[in-house]
Design an enzyme around this catalytic site. Sequence first.
Site, PDB file in Angstrom:
ATOM      1  N   ASP A 261      45.938  34.961  53.250  1.00  0.00           N
ATOM      2  CA  ASP A 261      44.960  34.304  54.106  1.00  0.00           C
ATOM      3  C   ASP A 261      43.992  33.697  53.112  1.00  0.00           C
ATOM      4  O   ASP A 261      43.200  34.416  52.491  1.00  0.00           O
ATOM      5  CB  ASP A 261      44.255  35.309  55.008  1.00  0.00           C
ATOM      6  CG  ASP A 261      43.304  34.606  55.964  1.00  0.00           C
ATOM      7  OD1 ASP A 261      42.522  33.763  55.489  1.00  0.00           O
ATOM      8  OD2 ASP A 261      43.345  34.884  57.173  1.00  0.00           O
ATOM      9  N   HIS A 262      44.068  32.384  52.910  1.00  0.00           N
ATOM     10  CA  HIS A 262      43.341  31.828  51.762  1.00  0.00           C
ATOM     11  C   HIS A 262      41.824  31.974  51.908  1.00  0.00           C
ATOM     12  O   HIS A 262      41.100  31.887  50.932  1.00  0.00           O
ATOM     13  CB  HIS A 262      43.776  30.382  51.462  1.00  0.00           C
ATOM     14  CG  HIS A 262      43.168  29.345  52.359  1.00  0.00           C
ATOM     15  ND1 HIS A 262      43.619  29.088  53.619  1.00  0.00           N
ATOM     16  CD2 HIS A 262      42.122  28.497  52.175  1.00  0.00           C
ATOM     17  CE1 HIS A 262      42.895  28.133  54.167  1.00  0.00           C
ATOM     18  NE2 HIS A 262      41.977  27.753  53.312  1.00  0.00           N
TER      19      HIS A 262
ATOM     20  N   HIS B 230      41.823  33.378  59.838  1.00  0.00           N
ATOM     21  CA  HIS B 230      40.631  33.156  59.007  1.00  0.00           C
ATOM     22  C   HIS B 230      39.346  33.691  59.643  1.00  0.00           C
ATOM     23  O   HIS B 230      38.566  34.400  59.010  1.00  0.00           O
ATOM     24  CB  HIS B 230      40.440  31.668  58.725  1.00  0.00           C
ATOM     25  CG  HIS B 230      41.643  30.997  58.121  1.00  0.00           C
ATOM     26  ND1 HIS B 230      42.487  31.635  57.246  1.00  0.00           N
ATOM     27  CD2 HIS B 230      42.139  29.738  58.251  1.00  0.00           C
ATOM     28  CE1 HIS B 230      43.442  30.793  56.860  1.00  0.00           C
ATOM     29  NE2 HIS B 230      43.264  29.650  57.472  1.00  0.00           N
TER      30      HIS B 230
HETATM   31  C1  BG6 Z   1      44.355  26.125  57.132  1.00  0.00           C
HETATM   32  C2  BG6 Z   1      44.592  25.481  58.478  1.00  0.00           C
HETATM   33  O1  BG6 Z   1      44.790  27.453  57.142  1.00  0.00           O
HETATM   34  O2  BG6 Z   1      42.963  26.087  56.834  1.00  0.00           O
HETATM   35  C3  BG6 Z   1      44.057  24.059  58.480  1.00  0.00           C
HETATM   36  O3  BG6 Z   1      45.977  25.478  58.757  1.00  0.00           O
HETATM   37  C4  BG6 Z   1      42.622  24.028  58.052  1.00  0.00           C
HETATM   38  O4  BG6 Z   1      44.194  23.482  59.770  1.00  0.00           O
HETATM   39  C5  BG6 Z   1      42.422  24.778  56.746  1.00  0.00           C
HETATM   40  O5  BG6 Z   1      42.247  22.669  57.889  1.00  0.00           O
HETATM   41  C6  BG6 Z   1      40.948  24.900  56.414  1.00  0.00           C
HETATM   42  O6  BG6 Z   1      40.816  25.464  55.140  1.00  0.00           O
HETATM   43  P1  BG6 Z   1      39.532  25.200  54.253  1.00  0.00           P
HETATM   44  O7  BG6 Z   1      39.732  26.022  53.041  1.00  0.00           O
HETATM   45  O8  BG6 Z   1      39.484  23.726  53.988  1.00  0.00           O
HETATM   46  O9  BG6 Z   1      38.351  25.625  55.081  1.00  0.00           O
END
Ligand code: BG6
Length: 505
Positions: free
Chosen positions: A202-203, A265
């Site tokens: 989960d980045h 997230h």
């Molecule tokens: C991803 C989603 O996991 O996270 C995308 O699939 C989203 O739809 C993105 O745009 C947002 O990530 P960050 O790091 O730009 O907030």
Amino acid sequence: MINENLLTHFSETDAVPEGNKRRNIQALTFVLFGATGDLAKRKLFPALYNLFLTGKIPSSFSVIGVGRREWSHEFFHSKIEESLRNYSRKDVQNDSLQAFLNLFQYCLLDVTDQASYKHLNTLIENREKELGIPENRLFYLSVAPNLVEVIAENLHASGLNQTKGWRRLIVEKPFGTDLKTAQQLNKNLSEAFDEVEIYRIDHYLGKPMVQNLASLVFANPALGSLLDLKQIANVQITASETVGVETRAAYYDNAGTIRDMVQNHLLQLVMMTALHLPENISTDEINLKKLEVLESLRPIAKEEAYKDVIRGQYRDGEVLNTPVISYLDEPGVAENSMNDTYFAARLHIDNPAWTGIPFYIRTGKRLDQKSTRIVFEFKNPKRNSLPADEIVPNLLVLEINPNEDISLKLNIKSPSSERFKPAYINFTTNLDDQSDAYELLLFDAMLGNATFFAHWNEVELSWKWIQPLLEAFENDLLPLHTYPAGSTGPKAADDLLKSDSFNWW
Ligand code: BG6
């Protein structure tokens, strides 16, 4: 062959600090499924390169990129170089670039064909012998969700994951599309890998400010006293985006923001925020504390969802001064789609620490700004003794993305006008040169540190909490509000907070 001279500045196993301990990344083979894909190009190659430049990759390191396209090793190298030049956080250093590229080999593979894994196995084994690498294998599945199970199954059936060293599997989201499919996926994966070997990315958990949440109160007793929960009126978590559905309609129009952002997230941010730990604790304890938060998250029944949940969909408008089309006109989106591009909700955590302090969460595409932040709003007992427009509540704001910042909003009296004016005091000035989320997460996975990965029990509980809302959405038990692109979202989301006498910050 690796030019060993260029790698002499790295020790055999690079010692790295982890908490108070020091641990080593052992020599390993990194098998990347989806090596010709977008994530590899934008995130994974640059992350590996930045780890390489900072000396965090072991000197015996082999990367086998697996893809469906007929690429030679040399062409693969040229694509990696292109990716580094476009996306690397640190500048490409020409003198050591070739040494980095030489770590990579390409393998053409039909991942659904079990017999062809033999070829992959030979490639891995040859490199292991050539570089003297023990059979430590990290399999990264950066592939379409429908291929995850078949790859895990084929890795198992072909014996590739039966190694004499350690083996780990990294999987990207989405992890299932609802509770049932997630459980089935987990069951299938667990036939090939043990839970401790599965790293669910989960980045958001890789974002430095999110990782900081676990130790913020412990490391800063002053912030700890400020965040005395008796003084907190509410907590707000926002993940606002300016981008629209882009080229991902085939996935997004079925997933919606509830699956794309909320189940993973946003709920991870809720868990990490509610940890509020005055002590330094271990990985397992963090996982347990996160579970306690999820277990205390008050369920929202599908029939009641309309009271606490707002869903929305963008219409045409202007984002950052550029006109953009309505969601319904985006290529690939179904005519009359009822898909959610916006989600807001009021949550209650029924445990002794957080009882009576609502959490408000929201996320959406095509909003007015790109910002992920957590805001603690303090109680404001003086609010009735001064004009409402003059004194605002104090806020502690944790900016997560794209800026990383901690600030406090105060009311400062202006001597000239005798009125109070809001002022932000910034606490952080030196957070530049931060590692990217993928850099931190890849490093942890190679090290075998699963603290900032989503454990199955968290994923399952998140789906359990989300499931009634999915059903409420599917059965239209709550309205689909619209909002103009470039706005802050549907008015109904503002009304949700107004009904509790609060505003979004
Ligand atoms: C991803 C989603 O996991 O996270 C995308 O699939 C989203 O739809 C993105 O745009 C947002 O990530 P960050 O790091 O730009 O907030």
